[in-house]
Enzyme design. Structure first.
Site, PDB file in Angstrom:
ATOM      1  N   ASN A 109       0.668  -1.104   0.101  1.00  0.00           N
ATOM      2  CA  ASN A 109       0.033  -0.140   0.025  1.00  0.00           C
ATOM      3  C   ASN A 109       0.670   1.244  -0.016  1.00  0.00           C
ATOM      4  OD1 ASN A 109      -3.082  -0.842   0.217  1.00  0.00           O
ATOM      5  ND2 ASN A 109      -2.022  -1.880   1.930  1.00  0.00           N
ATOM      6  N   GLY A 123      -5.533 -10.749   0.818  1.00  0.00           N
ATOM      7  CA  GLY A 123      -4.419 -10.046   0.546  1.00  0.00           C
ATOM      8  C   GLY A 123      -3.163 -11.068   0.031  1.00  0.00           C
ATOM      9  N   ASP A 137      -0.021 -10.378  -0.004  1.00  0.00           N
ATOM     10  CA  ASP A 137       1.026 -10.322   0.941  1.00  0.00           C
ATOM     11  C   ASP A 137       0.605 -11.126   2.295  1.00  0.00           C
ATOM     12  OD1 ASP A 137      -1.432  -8.580   1.710  1.00  0.00           O
ATOM     13  OD2 ASP A 137       0.161  -7.155   2.712  1.00  0.00           O
ATOM     14  N   ASP A 176       2.218  -9.017  10.719  1.00  0.00           N
ATOM     15  CA  ASP A 176       2.721  -8.050   9.850  1.00  0.00           C
ATOM     16  C   ASP A 176       2.250  -6.773  10.047  1.00  0.00           C
ATOM     17  OD1 ASP A 176       3.614  -6.886   7.378  1.00  0.00           O
ATOM     18  OD2 ASP A 176       2.663  -8.505   6.051  1.00  0.00           O
ATOM     19  N   THR A 231      -0.396  16.444  24.178  1.00  0.00           N
ATOM     20  CA  THR A 231      -1.302  15.966  23.212  1.00  0.00           C
ATOM     21  C   THR A 231      -0.636  15.136  22.268  1.00  0.00           C
ATOM     22  OG1 THR A 231      -3.050  17.733  23.264  1.00  0.00           O
ATOM     23  CG2 THR A 231      -3.125  16.347  21.513  1.00  0.00           C
TER      24      THR A 231
END
Length: 263
Positions: free
Chosen positions: A28, A114, A116, A137, A192
């Site tokens: 991706n 997928g 992968d 993964d 934050t």
């Protein structure tokens, strides 16, 4: 005990490797191109754009490639398809759910799996046959896959990865900034930024440890393979059963390619 996944890149100038396999893993975020020799050893791996195989010609000139395999979790771009079509004398297999693999795929919707994920399981099974395995993964998505000692792959779970979680908090919460993974990581955030970073990273670490502990109770002989682009460092008393392998998907693709040649 302290556990970390770390990055290793292999490079070699030794051209006396004989004929080699070309392995292409398009994710991706990035594409990885690797070459393996006849002994199943990875000689070199390069990372680049997942929309164009920038290093393809470089590897083809550097090594005598005899065959290849490509797996992608995204639709292949026209640029990549043109590049592959130019490899006239090199047969390139595209991994799909129809491709024979050296495990029993019990996934009920293999057409949605997928590639992968499948390759990572094959890579782990090839390194530790006859064992119950949990394959984790850590990339854009955080995936957990289980394959039993008889070579049956039963599927797994999908969770957001580190940067996916950072982006989700920024997109869904009006006043939360998009931050980087690198930075101070206190036990509890004092700002934050540190609150987000610690919440996301520690949350993933606790998630991983809990998955492993739960599976270990069911399968005492369990082995765990960690792979992917994200690095984690955390304390766990389960270190003895965990193996970090950054290139597990590439190794699995090479095993699938050789398996089909053997068939």
């Amino acid at each position: 005990m302290f556990l970390s996944i770390f990055s290793v890149t292999l490079h070699t100038q030794n051209k006396n490797q004989g004929k080699v396999n070309l392995i292409i893993d398009i994710g991706n975020t990035v594409a990885k191109l690797a070459v393996f020799n006849d002994q199943g050893e990875m000689i070199e791996v390069l990372r680049g754009s997942n929309h164009s195989l920038d290093y393809l010609s470089q590897l083809c000139h550097r090594y005598p490639i005899k065959r290849g395999i490509i797996a992608s979790v995204i639709t292949l771009s026209n640029t990549i398809r043109r590049q592959l079509a130019q490899l006239h004398n090199i047969p390139i297999m595209e991994l799909t759910h129809h491709t024979p693999v050296p495990i029993n795929n019990r996934y009920k919707t293999p057409e949605t799996l997928g590639m992968d994920r499948l390759a990572a399981v094959v890579g782990a099974s090839d390194q530790a046959p006859g064992r119950n395995l949990l394959v984790i993964d850590a990339g854009t998505a955080l995936t957990y896959e289980f394959i039993d000692a008889s070579g049956n792959y039963w599927g797994g779970n999908i969770s957001p990865g580190i940067y996916t979680r950072f982006k989700a908090l920024n997109a869904c919460c009006d006043k939360l900034p998009l931050i980087e993974k690198a930075g101070d990581l206190p036990e509890f955030g004092y700002s934050t930024e540190t609150a987000i970073r610690t919440g996301v990273i520690k949350g993933i670490e606790f998630e991983i440890i809990s998955y492993i502990a739960q599976m270990k109770e069911k399968f005492p002989d369990l082995l765990v393979f960690l792979t992917g682009g994200d690095n984690f460092s955390f304390d766990t008393n389960l270190k003895s059963i965990i193996f970090a392998d950054r290139f597990l998907v590439l190794k699995g693709l090479n095993r699938i390619l050789n398996y089909n040649v053997e068939k």
